[in-house]
Design an enzyme around this catalytic site. Sequence first.
Site, PDB file in Angstrom:
ATOM      1  N   ASP A 102     -33.885  -5.510  52.041  1.00 47.58           N
ATOM      2  CA  ASP A 102     -35.060  -5.491  52.903  1.00 47.58           C
ATOM      3  C   ASP A 102     -34.761  -6.337  54.150  1.00 47.58           C
ATOM      4  O   ASP A 102     -34.119  -5.854  55.074  1.00 47.58           O
ATOM      5  CB  ASP A 102     -36.245  -6.008  52.070  1.00 47.58           C
ATOM      6  CG  ASP A 102     -37.573  -5.970  52.792  1.00 47.58           C
ATOM      7  OD1 ASP A 102     -37.705  -5.208  53.749  1.00 47.58           O
ATOM      8  OD2 ASP A 102     -38.493  -6.708  52.389  1.00 47.58           O
ATOM      9  N   GLY A 104     -32.655  -8.680  54.221  1.00 40.41           N
ATOM     10  CA  GLY A 104     -31.222  -8.958  54.150  1.00 40.41           C
ATOM     11  C   GLY A 104     -30.912 -10.389  53.720  1.00 40.41           C
ATOM     12  O   GLY A 104     -29.771 -10.712  53.399  1.00 40.41           O
ATOM     13  N   THR A 106     -31.658 -12.164  50.999  1.00 39.82           N
ATOM     14  CA  THR A 106     -31.176 -12.320  49.622  1.00 39.82           C
ATOM     15  C   THR A 106     -29.712 -11.925  49.527  1.00 39.82           C
ATOM     16  O   THR A 106     -28.890 -12.617  48.920  1.00 39.82           O
ATOM     17  CB  THR A 106     -32.014 -11.465  48.645  1.00 39.82           C
ATOM     18  OG1 THR A 106     -33.388 -11.812  48.799  1.00 39.82           O
ATOM     19  CG2 THR A 106     -31.587 -11.688  47.205  1.00 39.82           C
TER      20      THR A 106
END
Length: 178
Positions: A102, A104, A106
Amino acid sequence: MQYRPGRILITASEIQTRVRELATAISRAYANRDLLLICVLKGAAIFWADLCRALRIPCQSDFVAMESYGDSVSPLEEPRFTKAAEVSLSGRDIVIVEDIIDTGHTSVRLRELLRAASPRSLAMCALLDKAERRQAATLIEYCGFVIPNAFVVGYGLDFAQQYRHLPHIAVLESLPET
Ligand code: IMP
Ligand code: MG
C-alpha cells in the site's frame, strides 16, 4: 457505519490463474537455488498456501509478522517483528510473500530487517499493488495485480479480522445507516 464486501474486483479464477503464472516465474528464476519463502502473517497466508503448492522446485517456508504502522508513520518508531523468522536467513535466496503493498512503508522496513540477516538475495512477491498510494519506493519483483485505491478484502486480506476466507478480492463497502 457498517461495512461489508461489495463489488468483486478480482475473481477466484483470475487469482488462481495469476498465482500459477507467478509460481511458474519463480520456479524458473529459482531453479537450482536455495529458495526460502518468507510469508508475512496474517494477510499473505492464503496466497502463500496456493503459491508454494504451485511451485515446481524445492523450497523452504517460514513466517514473520510485523508490528503495524497504524495510521501514523513515524520514522522514529520503526516497526519490529512481532514474530521473527526461525530458520537461518544467511546465504539464502529469499522471496517475501506479501498480501498487498500500500504505502510501501511495511515493505521497505521488512526488506531492511531481512537484509540485515545477510541473505544471498531478496525479492518481493506481492499479490496486490495499490500503486497510487505509494509513499515509500519499494521494488516488487513478482506482482499479482495492480489495483485502484480502494480498501479490499478476501483471499487472506481482512477488515477487523473478517472476510479473509473469501476466495475472491472484493471492495469493502459502507452500508447506509438504517
Ligand atoms: P503499507 O505499509 O502501507 O504498504 O501497508 C501494507 C499493509 O497494510 C498490508 O500488508 C495490509 O496488511 C494492510 N493493508 C493495506 N491496504 C489494505 C487493504 O486494502 N485491505 C486489507 N489490508 C490492507
Ligand atoms: Mg500485511
